[in-house]
Write a protein that holds these residues in place. Structure first.
Motif, PDB file in Angstrom:
ATOM      1  N   ILE A 136       8.164 -11.238   6.276  1.00 33.39           N
ATOM      2  CA  ILE A 136       6.843 -11.647   5.802  1.00 33.39           C
ATOM      3  C   ILE A 136       6.210 -12.477   6.914  1.00 33.39           C
ATOM      4  N   SER A 137       5.029 -12.078   7.310  1.00 33.78           N
ATOM      5  CA  SER A 137       4.355 -12.749   8.430  1.00 33.78           C
ATOM      6  C   SER A 137       3.699 -14.041   7.957  1.00 33.78           C
ATOM      7  N   ALA A 138       3.176 -14.789   8.913  1.00 40.52           N
ATOM      8  CA  ALA A 138       2.567 -16.082   8.611  1.00 40.52           C
ATOM      9  C   ALA A 138       1.302 -15.954   7.774  1.00 40.52           C
ATOM     10  N   VAL A 139       0.701 -14.770   7.776  1.00 41.04           N
ATOM     11  CA  VAL A 139      -0.512 -14.552   6.974  1.00 41.04           C
ATOM     12  C   VAL A 139      -0.199 -13.858   5.655  1.00 41.04           C
ATOM     13  N   GLY A 140       1.084 -13.596   5.398  1.00 45.51           N
ATOM     14  CA  GLY A 140       1.480 -12.997   4.132  1.00 45.51           C
ATOM     15  C   GLY A 140       1.674 -11.502   4.156  1.00 45.51           C
ATOM     16  N   ASP A 141       1.660 -10.883   5.342  1.00 48.07           N
ATOM     17  CA  ASP A 141       1.929  -9.446   5.438  1.00 48.07           C
ATOM     18  C   ASP A 141       3.396  -9.173   5.142  1.00 48.07           C
ATOM     19  N   VAL A 142       3.648  -8.181   4.311  1.00 55.04           N
ATOM     20  CA  VAL A 142       5.013  -7.751   4.012  1.00 55.04           C
ATOM     21  C   VAL A 142       5.353  -6.589   4.934  1.00 55.04           C
ATOM     22  N   ILE A 143       6.421  -6.745   5.701  1.00 55.06           N
ATOM     23  CA  ILE A 143       6.827  -5.745   6.692  1.00 55.06           C
ATOM     24  C   ILE A 143       8.257  -5.338   6.364  1.00 55.06           C
ATOM     25  N   THR A 144       8.438  -4.084   5.967  1.00 49.23           N
ATOM     26  CA  THR A 144       9.758  -3.622   5.548  1.00 49.23           C
ATOM     27  C   THR A 144      10.587  -3.068   6.697  1.00 49.23           C
ATOM     28  N   CYS A 145       9.955  -2.888   7.854  1.00 52.08           N
ATOM     29  CA  CYS A 145      10.665  -2.428   9.051  1.00 52.08           C
ATOM     30  C   CYS A 145       9.893  -2.917  10.259  1.00 52.08           C
ATOM     31  N   LEU A 146      10.598  -3.377  11.267  1.00 54.45           N
ATOM     32  CA  LEU A 146       9.939  -3.892  12.465  1.00 54.45           C
ATOM     33  C   LEU A 146       9.055  -2.835  13.119  1.00 54.45           C
ATOM     34  N   TYR A 147       9.415  -1.567  12.940  1.00 54.38           N
ATOM     35  CA  TYR A 147       8.673  -0.475  13.567  1.00 54.38           C
ATOM     36  C   TYR A 147       7.621   0.121  12.628  1.00 54.38           C
ATOM     37  N   ALA A 148       7.326  -0.571  11.529  1.00 54.53           N
ATOM     38  CA  ALA A 148       6.293  -0.125  10.596  1.00 54.53           C
ATOM     39  C   ALA A 148       5.161  -1.149  10.561  1.00 54.53           C
ATOM     40  N   LYS A 149       4.031  -0.725  10.071  1.00 52.61           N
ATOM     41  CA  LYS A 149       2.946  -1.664   9.862  1.00 52.61           C
ATOM     42  C   LYS A 149       3.108  -2.318   8.490  1.00 52.61           C
ATOM     43  N   PRO A 150       2.429  -3.443   8.242  1.00 54.53           N
ATOM     44  CA  PRO A 150       2.544  -4.087   6.936  1.00 54.53           C
ATOM     45  C   PRO A 150       2.174  -3.136   5.810  1.00 54.53           C
TER      46      PRO A 150
END
Length: 327
Positions: free
Chosen positions: A261-275
């Motif tokens: 989860i990024s500092a702005v609240g994006d949920v990222i399920t894989c480093l190679y994927a977009k939120p």
């Protein structure tokens, strides 16, 4: 318990607290930096604490605090104090460049936060300054040695950069000769804010290991958890250990247990994927707990099986800087 659509248990959260960094490492971002987000777009410490508590309730038992550089955030210790009191959370760790951690070492020890990863891509001062574009070598080295000697579980992360720091691989290994520290060598990844594009790398994990073996032919493999991203080794007679992380080759995808989860609240399920979604507005609305729980279940229920599969779904994912996606 969180279980993804490939029957992998998700119990590890990498939680970014900022996208800002006080270094300008040349493999991470352009020299002028990137467009950092406005402060009102960042999750507050209260929101980060609440979000962590919700996810711990869903089965997360390990949280790693990342950035950017986490200690750029002045109120970081408030979050760490909150996490240290959270029932069900078994492991709190921090990834840092070690420039700003010094004043907080005593409190980290008091809170029981002993796992610290230090991003350190050179043991030579000139090489360090060339890569980071900053004059912080003595501060980093002093904080590194203090953490090691005061009993922290220290791992250094060294991104192997062709033509830049490969001469430092063996000297960095010498750190493990007398100190109980793990030196880990990472393959370079293309998350550099668009400053450079590449489809292959010269120094993959096989070449790194072959290079080390020429000088230490008797190193041997250690047992590692199945979810470990690093393949770990030890040189006979050395106190510490070393590892390689195939971050570009992605050999560890099959056992991935991580959610970002990024500092702005994006949920990222894989480093190679977009939120796949953003939680900021949900954290600032009614029925926060129920809504976050549902969204997290949706996210882990539709993960790519591997980083290669994720990469195929998204165009432009490599235009990001590692500092903006939390590592």
């Amino acid at each position: 318990m969180l279980v993804d659509n490939h029957n992998r248990k998700i119990n590890y959260l990498r939680l970014a607290v900022t996208d800002r960094c006080n270094l300008r490492c040349n493999y991470c971002m352009p020299s002028e930096g990137i467009d950092f987000v406005k402060n009102d777009k960042l999750l507050t410490i209260e929101e980060l604490s609440t979000l962590s508590e919700i996810l711990v309730g869903q089965g997360i038992d390990k949280i790693r605090i990342t950035g950017g550089e986490p200690f750029v955030r002045k109120d970081l210790m408030v979050l760490l104090r909150n996490l240290s009191k959270m029932r069900g959370l078994q492991d709190i760790s921090v990834t840092t460049n070690a420039t700003l951690i010094g004043p907080h070492i005593d409190e980290l020890k008091t809170l029981g936060i002993r796992n610290v990863n230090i991003s350190l891509d050179a043991i030579n001062k000139a090489t360090f300054e060339r890569i980071t574009r900053r004059d912080q070598y003595e501060v980093v080295h002093d904080n590194l040695m203090r953490l090691i000697t005061e009993g922290f579980n220290v791992r250094t992360n060294f991104v192997v950069l062709s033509g830049q720091n490969t001469d430092d691989i063996l000297p960095m290994l010498e750190l493990t000769k007398n100190f109980d520290v793990s030196v880990r060598f990472l393959e370079e990844m293309p998350f550099n804010g668009g400053s450079r594009n590449f489809d292959s790398i010269e120094w993959d994990f096989k070449k790194i290991l072959a290079f080390i073996r020429k000088n230490h032919p008797d190193y041997y493999k250690l047992e590692s958890p199945t979810t470990s991203t690093s393949i770990n080794y030890k040189i006979p007679g050395y106190v510490g250990s070393f590892g390689v992380i195939p971050s570009f080759s992605r050999t560890f995808c099959g056992s991935c247990n991580r959610l970002r989860i990024s500092a702005v609240g994006d949920v990222i399920t894989c480093l190679y994927a977009k939120p796949c979604m953003n939680l900021r507005s949900v954290m600032r609305s009614a029925n926060t707990t129920e809504n976050v729980q549902k969204l997290i279940l949706d996210a882990v229920g539709s993960r790519a099986k591997t980083g290669f599969e994720a990469q195929q779904k998204y165009e432009g994912v490599f235009s990001n800087s590692m500092t903006s996606i939390g590592g």
